[in-house]
Design a protein around this motif. Structure first.
Motif, PDB file in Angstrom:
ATOM      1  N   ASP A   1       8.759 -45.730 -25.977  1.00  0.00           N
ATOM      2  CA  ASP A   1       8.447 -44.328 -26.248  1.00  0.00           C
ATOM      3  C   ASP A   1       9.074 -43.796 -27.526  1.00  0.00           C
ATOM      4  O   ASP A   1       8.625 -42.780 -28.055  1.00  0.00           O
ATOM      5  N   SER A   2      10.098 -44.466 -28.034  1.00  0.00           N
ATOM      6  CA  SER A   2      10.825 -43.919 -29.178  1.00  0.00           C
ATOM      7  C   SER A   2       9.947 -43.802 -30.409  1.00  0.00           C
ATOM      8  O   SER A   2      10.134 -42.900 -31.235  1.00  0.00           O
ATOM      9  N   ALA A   3       8.961 -44.689 -30.531  1.00  0.00           N
ATOM     10  CA  ALA A   3       8.106 -44.668 -31.715  1.00  0.00           C
ATOM     11  C   ALA A   3       7.027 -43.592 -31.634  1.00  0.00           C
ATOM     12  O   ALA A   3       6.431 -43.230 -32.644  1.00  0.00           O
ATOM     13  N   THR A   4       6.800 -43.049 -30.448  1.00  0.00           N
ATOM     14  CA  THR A   4       5.713 -42.083 -30.297  1.00  0.00           C
ATOM     15  C   THR A   4       6.199 -40.701 -29.888  1.00  0.00           C
ATOM     16  O   THR A   4       5.948 -39.719 -30.566  1.00  0.00           O
ATOM     17  N   THR A   5       6.927 -40.627 -28.786  1.00  0.00           N
ATOM     18  CA  THR A   5       7.335 -39.317 -28.272  1.00  0.00           C
ATOM     19  C   THR A   5       8.764 -38.945 -28.609  1.00  0.00           C
ATOM     20  O   THR A   5       9.158 -37.797 -28.442  1.00  0.00           O
ATOM     21  N   GLY A   6       9.548 -39.938 -29.038  1.00  0.00           N
ATOM     22  CA  GLY A   6      10.951 -39.664 -29.341  1.00  0.00           C
ATOM     23  C   GLY A   6      11.819 -39.584 -28.111  1.00  0.00           C
ATOM     24  O   GLY A   6      12.967 -39.186 -28.176  1.00  0.00           O
ATOM     25  N   GLY A   7      11.304 -39.967 -26.972  1.00  0.00           N
ATOM     26  CA  GLY A   7      12.086 -39.932 -25.750  1.00  0.00           C
ATOM     27  C   GLY A   7      11.393 -40.730 -24.669  1.00  0.00           C
ATOM     28  O   GLY A   7      10.361 -41.342 -24.905  1.00  0.00           O
ATOM     29  N   ALA A   8      11.978 -40.733 -23.473  1.00  0.00           N
ATOM     30  CA  ALA A   8      11.398 -41.480 -22.361  1.00  0.00           C
ATOM     31  C   ALA A   8      11.582 -40.654 -21.098  1.00  0.00           C
ATOM     32  O   ALA A   8      12.512 -40.866 -20.321  1.00  0.00           O
ATOM     33  N   PRO A   9      10.685 -39.680 -20.862  1.00  0.00           N
ATOM     34  CA  PRO A   9      10.852 -38.777 -19.711  1.00  0.00           C
ATOM     35  C   PRO A   9      10.755 -39.487 -18.367  1.00  0.00           C
ATOM     36  O   PRO A   9      11.186 -38.937 -17.352  1.00  0.00           O
ATOM     37  N   GLU A  10      10.196 -40.697 -18.351  1.00  0.00           N
ATOM     38  CA  GLU A  10      10.055 -41.401 -17.079  1.00  0.00           C
ATOM     39  C   GLU A  10      11.311 -42.159 -16.676  1.00  0.00           C
ATOM     40  O   GLU A  10      11.361 -42.741 -15.582  1.00  0.00           O
ATOM     41  N   VAL A  11      12.334 -42.168 -17.490  1.00  0.00           N
ATOM     42  CA  VAL A  11      13.547 -42.931 -17.193  1.00  0.00           C
ATOM     43  C   VAL A  11      14.178 -42.537 -15.853  1.00  0.00           C
ATOM     44  O   VAL A  11      14.540 -43.413 -15.062  1.00  0.00           O
ATOM     45  N   PRO A  12      14.353 -41.250 -15.541  1.00  0.00           N
ATOM     46  CA  PRO A  12      14.930 -40.919 -14.228  1.00  0.00           C
ATOM     47  C   PRO A  12      14.127 -41.483 -13.061  1.00  0.00           C
ATOM     48  O   PRO A  12      14.709 -41.952 -12.071  1.00  0.00           O
ATOM     49  N   ALA A  13      12.794 -41.466 -13.169  1.00  0.00           N
ATOM     50  CA  ALA A  13      11.962 -42.011 -12.097  1.00  0.00           C
ATOM     51  C   ALA A  13      12.113 -43.520 -12.006  1.00  0.00           C
ATOM     52  O   ALA A  13      12.156 -44.095 -10.911  1.00  0.00           O
ATOM     53  N   ILE A  14      12.196 -44.177 -13.156  1.00  0.00           N
ATOM     54  CA  ILE A  14      12.386 -45.632 -13.169  1.00  0.00           C
ATOM     55  C   ILE A  14      13.694 -45.996 -12.479  1.00  0.00           C
ATOM     56  O   ILE A  14      13.757 -46.912 -11.656  1.00  0.00           O
ATOM     57  N   ILE A  15      14.738 -45.273 -12.811  1.00  0.00           N
ATOM     58  CA  ILE A  15      16.049 -45.557 -12.225  1.00  0.00           C
ATOM     59  C   ILE A  15      16.058 -45.249 -10.733  1.00  0.00           C
ATOM     60  O   ILE A  15      16.592 -46.021  -9.929  1.00  0.00           O
ATOM     61  N   ALA A  16      15.447 -44.143 -10.342  1.00  0.00           N
ATOM     62  CA  ALA A  16      15.395 -43.790  -8.919  1.00  0.00           C
ATOM     63  C   ALA A  16      14.679 -44.871  -8.117  1.00  0.00           C
ATOM     64  O   ALA A  16      15.149 -45.291  -7.050  1.00  0.00           O
ATOM     65  N   ASP A  17      13.544 -45.351  -8.636  1.00  0.00           N
ATOM     66  CA  ASP A  17      12.805 -46.415  -7.944  1.00  0.00           C
ATOM     67  C   ASP A  17      13.635 -47.698  -7.877  1.00  0.00           C
ATOM     68  O   ASP A  17      13.671 -48.382  -6.847  1.00  0.00           O
ATOM     69  N   GLY A  18      14.302 -48.016  -8.984  1.00  0.00           N
ATOM     70  CA  GLY A  18      15.102 -49.233  -9.029  1.00  0.00           C
ATOM     71  C   GLY A  18      16.262 -49.213  -8.060  1.00  0.00           C
ATOM     72  O   GLY A  18      16.561 -50.211  -7.395  1.00  0.00           O
ATOM     73  N   VAL A  19      16.930 -48.070  -7.961  1.00  0.00           N
ATOM     74  CA  VAL A  19      18.037 -47.928  -7.020  1.00  0.00           C
ATOM     75  C   VAL A  19      17.531 -48.089  -5.588  1.00  0.00           C
ATOM     76  O   VAL A  19      18.166 -48.765  -4.761  1.00  0.00           O
ATOM     77  N   ASP A  20      16.390 -47.484  -5.281  1.00  0.00           N
ATOM     78  CA  ASP A  20      15.826 -47.612  -3.920  1.00  0.00           C
ATOM     79  C   ASP A  20      15.531 -49.066  -3.585  1.00  0.00           C
ATOM     80  O   ASP A  20      15.856 -49.546  -2.478  1.00  0.00           O
ATOM     81  N   VAL A  21      14.906 -49.786  -4.512  1.00  0.00           N
ATOM     82  CA  VAL A  21      14.566 -51.193  -4.268  1.00  0.00           C
ATOM     83  C   VAL A  21      15.839 -52.021  -4.102  1.00  0.00           C
ATOM     84  O   VAL A  21      15.943 -52.866  -3.207  1.00  0.00           O
ATOM     85  N   PHE A  22      16.818 -51.766  -4.954  1.00  0.00           N
ATOM     86  CA  PHE A  22      18.068 -52.522  -4.877  1.00  0.00           C
ATOM     87  C   PHE A  22      18.763 -52.317  -3.535  1.00  0.00           C
ATOM     88  O   PHE A  22      19.208 -53.265  -2.900  1.00  0.00           O
ATOM     89  N   LEU A  23      18.836 -51.073  -3.096  1.00  0.00           N
ATOM     90  CA  LEU A  23      19.542 -50.794  -1.841  1.00  0.00           C
ATOM     91  C   LEU A  23      18.793 -51.345  -0.629  1.00  0.00           C
ATOM     92  O   LEU A  23      19.423 -51.751   0.349  1.00  0.00           O
ATOM     93  N   ARG A  24      17.475 -51.387  -0.703  1.00  0.00           N
ATOM     94  CA  ARG A  24      16.728 -52.004   0.406  1.00  0.00           C
ATOM     95  C   ARG A  24      17.042 -53.486   0.519  1.00  0.00           C
ATOM     96  O   ARG A  24      17.026 -54.047   1.622  1.00  0.00           O
ATOM     97  N   ALA A  25      17.331 -54.104  -0.604  1.00  0.00           N
ATOM     98  CA  ALA A  25      17.622 -55.544  -0.601  1.00  0.00           C
ATOM     99  C   ALA A  25      19.071 -55.852  -0.275  1.00  0.00           C
ATOM    100  O   ALA A  25      19.370 -56.892   0.329  1.00  0.00           O
ATOM    101  N   TYR A  26      19.981 -54.958  -0.645  1.00  0.00           N
ATOM    102  CA  TYR A  26      21.401 -55.285  -0.570  1.00  0.00           C
ATOM    103  C   TYR A  26      22.197 -54.468   0.455  1.00  0.00           C
ATOM    104  O   TYR A  26      23.394 -54.656   0.569  1.00  0.00           O
ATOM    105  N   ARG A  27      21.527 -53.610   1.184  1.00  0.00           N
ATOM    106  CA  ARG A  27      22.274 -52.805   2.164  1.00  0.00           C
ATOM    107  C   ARG A  27      21.971 -53.237   3.570  1.00  0.00           C
ATOM    108  O   ARG A  27      20.883 -53.718   3.855  1.00  0.00           O
TER     109      ARG A  27
END
Length: 210
Positions: free
Chosen positions: A184-210
């Motif tokens: 996104d840096s070359a087009t929008t100058g940011g990445a607004p989807e990052v919080p959603a990516i991290i939230a999804d990743g944390v959920d997947v990780f905890l389902r596997a490791y908890r």
């Protein structure tokens, strides 16, 4: 009148030596990033630093050692940032979902945009450049592995291999966030989807490791 013994540095001489060393590292970092390891010469580093070629060799020995010293300095700065985020966010007794989310978000928003991380990526992406010895420095990945080992010992996550767990967490959150930031840096100058990516990743990780 007493004179300084040969081979013993006075405070003034030591300060000048440290200033020259810092100037050499600054010059070398700039050239290794802009020109690459292969195309950067010791002569060019010396000229940019305003010192003699002999001085560069006296401080660092050769170009390979100079590059590793530059990489070590950047690595240490980046590790200090990651250590501070770990100590602040991955605290004992905190809700693990909240802690992992806060940690990943801070790394994505503070460490990734930093000049230290950009420099680290540019230095380590050069195929012909030397690497740091695996056990020579405090790597950011090892800091996270150590904290995950603590989480496993406390029963917060279930794993016999904290290193692999840390790698899985990084792949599910930070690497995907970094990919989005770079795309996104070359087009929008940011990445607004990052919080959603991290939230999804944390959920997947905890389902596997908890």
């Amino acid at each position: 009148m007493a004179t300084a013994k040969a081979g013993v540095q006075t405070p003034g001489r030591r300060q000048r030596s440290e200033s020259k060393r810092a100037a050499i590292l600054d010059a070398a970092e700039t050239l290794f990033v802009s020109e690459g390891y292969e195309l950067t010469s010791v002569d060019a580093v010396a000229a940019r630093a305003g010192v003699s070629k002999r001085t560069v060799y006296d401080h660092f020995g050769d170009k390979r050692s100079l590059f590793q010293s530059v990489l070590a300095r950047v690595n240490d700065a980046l590790a200090a940032t990651v250590r501070e985020v770990i100590d602040r966010e991955l605290t004992r007794g905190r809700d693990l979902h909240d802690a992992l989310t806060a940690f990943a978000l801070r790394v994505a928003t503070e460490a990734f945009p930093s000049s230290d991380y950009v420099t680290f990526r540019r230095l380590t992406s050069q195929r012909s450049a030397p690497r740091l010895p695996g056990d020579a420095r405090e790597h950011p990945e090892r800091l996270l592995e150590d904290r995950f080992a603590g989480l496993a010992a406390d029963g917060e996550i279930h794993t016999a291999d904290p290193r692999r767990a840390a790698k899985h967490f990084t792949a599910l959150t930070l690497l995907l966030a970094l990919e989005a930031i770079e795309d996104d840096s070359a087009t929008t100058g940011g990445a607004p989807e990052v919080p959603a990516i991290i939230a999804d990743g944390v959920d997947v990780f905890l389902r596997a490791y908890r």
